[in-house]
Each structure stands twice: as structure tokens, then as C-alpha cells.
Design a protein around this motif. Sequence first.
Motif: not given
Length: 473
Positions: A341-351
Motif C-alpha cells: 500500500a502507498s504510505p499516504e493510504r495506509i492510515g485509512a487502511f489500518l482502520q
Amino acid sequence: MSTDRDLDVAVVGAGVAGLTAAHELRRAGLQVRVFEAQDHVGGRMSSFRHGGFTVDRGAEQLPEQGYRATWQLLDRLGVTPEEVPRIGKALAVWRDGRAHPGLAGRFAPLTGPGLSPRALPSMARMTAWTAWHRRSFDGDHPERTAAKAATVRDFARRYHPDLHDYLLQPVAGSFFGWDTARSTVAPLLSLLLSVGPVSGWRTYHDGMDLLARRLAAGVDVDLCSEVREVVADSGGGVRVRLAGREVTARSAVLCAPAPVAARLHPGAPADESPFLSACTFTPVLKVSCLLDRPLAPPSAKPLYVLLTPRTEDDTLSAIIVDHAKHPGRAPVGKGLLTLVASPERIGAFLQAPDGEVRDRLVAAASRYVPGLRQACTAAFVHSFTHGLPEATPQALLHRRQFMDRPLRPVEYAGDWLTLRPASEAAVRAGALAASRVLARLRPRPLPRAPLSGRGAPARQDMATTPHRAVEAR
């Protein structure tokens, strides 16, 4: 110092750094135990087996150069060349609707795969600059390099925009998980200069956890044992507090990400806190796709990794072709891909639920791998909240004070000590921690200084002289 303890050394964390430290201390004759919260060893270099597939939770390659300590450790553990075969496949960058192989190849500085013709003179200038300053790029001392504290983005501004968008950002975003505006370029360039061309990169035959499993076989490891706190006591030792029990030791080594280590050891001395606080981490999230056939991104050359720059894709940063990395990762006639995953998307993906994450990444990767959705029979989501250490200017600023700290009952190990997300950094940090523990528990007399001022003994820097077992041949 009191010797009435349960152990000589308690090691917290059974990743590569912790297991290396335990291995070195055990070889020195000390009583050592490793405490690991998970039910397996390896940390970010762990693997699992499922239906004939060997699935790596992380992503690691083993260059033939630049990983001196790791190769010496593997040799001592009896790992044969057949167990670390060459990958022999290309790295590519996606641009203008196709893969451009040759990244990290021998001729990459000349051909600039993925770069526009107008960017090639800038590529030549950057290559010449790094070659001129090569000696300053010491992976053990990132704060001393000619790049100083410049971020990746600031450094790239000296050159054509393509060098950021289609070279430095894809490499930093995929292999390091970095935001180029936050992390410094020095550790990145140090690693790229040290590892050599991709033709010399290898992998572990039976999963990336091979090194961890070999190390763990020779040390005492307590799995499913979560450490809650480590406290230095008045007797010169430590108390390691776990759920429902306490273990005493003469010394402890915290082999966890810096934010976790700081939480476990709240009484850290003042000269350690600035670096521990500055050592931030980026999360990592990946999806392993088990396929009914061996698919890969179309390319002029067989690929091992396809990097997808942020300018091309805001969901993925890379696709790893695991069955090309080594055929043993998948059963005959099957395939295995890892979607990063792109670093910019990971925060949302973790939730998000795993099913949603899987569907989003598979949909994004189908652009590069036709037929992926239909071929995917199962998928596993792997995430690490503390995935990869950042190399922020603040961390670079405080690192030297931390590395010059006195010997104490509580030591640290991890790739974050050199701000370089790589297993070689973890091995070297583990060996360094072991040497510091041994120097404290078994002090040796200093060599007598010469009578005249001329020829006085030089200060030995522990950051570049790990425990003798992994010194250069």
C-alpha cells in the motif's frame, strides 16, 4: 553490582536485532532469555506457510555486498549458498502505461529507466555528486554525510523533477515507506550506494524468516510473553515486568521500535530521550495474493518488483512478484504476489476491515496485472503499526548524543539506531548492543597509554566496531 538475578541478560523482542543480540551474548557464555509478545519469531522478517505457499509478512532481499555482518552471521549459523539463491529478476518503474525495467541495474545511472530524456543529464549530475561524496555515506553514521539533514524532497529539488517522481520517491515510498518531505536522504543514499546492482541480490530459500529461525534455535525464547515494563533498579540491574510475573536480570536489551522501547522504559536517562522521541515510524500494510496461476506485470524483462510512483498511483507503492523472487514461495503452477500500500493510504487502511483493504488493493493492482482478480484464490493482510523507521532531521540531529551515551543496565537494538530500514542494520544493532552489555558486565582494563602524547590510542566508536563475532574479515 549484584549477581543474584534470574538471568544475566533479558532481551525484549525476538526480531532479527533481538535474536542477534541474544546469539552473541549466549556465545559469550551469559545466561540469556528472549521475551516475545507474538507466537512466532522474526518480527517484521517473519513468514508463515499456507497450502504449500510460503508467505513473507515483510519484504527483504539480501545483497551480496553491503550486508557484511549478515553474511558473516549466516556463515557462522551454517547457512549454505543454496539456501540464499540469487533472485535474478529485474526491478521496474511504471510510467506512461508500461513497466520500465532496469532500476538498480548495472547501467541504471546511464539509462535512467523510467526517466524522460530531459532528466538524464540530471541523473548524470546526481550520480557524479554521490560518487564524489561516496566516502561520507557511511550507513553507521548517517548524520555525517555530505547530504547533511536534507530531506529526500529537498535534495531532489537540485535536479530534474523526474528524479524525485520516478526514482527517489518510488524507492523511498516502497522499500522504506517514507514520505519524502519528512525523511532525510542520507540513509537512503547510503543504502543504495552500498547494496550494488540488483543482479547481486539474493533471497532466503525457505522464507524470509530463515535467519530468525536459525538464530532462535540456539537461544532461549519465551513466545507469547509480553513485557509491560523494564526498570533499572538500585542494585545496578533491571526488573522486567510481564503479565503476572517479574524477572530480574543484570542487564536488558530493548529490541523494539523506538516508540515502544520508550514506553517500556519510562525512566530513560535524559540523554536518551531526545533521540527516542525523534525516532518516529511509518506504518506498513501489504496484501499477499495467492493465485491459481503465476501472473506478473507484463515487461520486456521478467520482474521481481514493480514500483508504482505516487504520480502514477495513490493506492499502491509496489507489487512484489514472490514466485519470481523464488519458485519455492508458491506450489508448481501457482503464483504469489504482494501488494504494498502507498504510505499516504495506509492510515485509512489500518482502520478498514481486511476484506475492504484486500478488494481496494487487488482492484488497484489489476491495472498492472491483468487477470489478477480472477486468479486470486485467497489473500492475507499484513500490517505493522511501527513498520519502518523514519529518518527525520530531528532524529539525525539527536543521534550522535544517543550513540555516545554511557554503558547502562538497559540497552537498545533495532534498525532505527542507524535510521536505515534494513535487516543488516538490525543485525549490526544487535551485535552492537551485545558488545555494550559485555563491556559493562565484563569490563576489561584499558590499554596503557604511551608515555608521550604522540601515538595516543584512538577512541573506539562502538557504532562501527560491533562485537568481534561480526567484524570484517
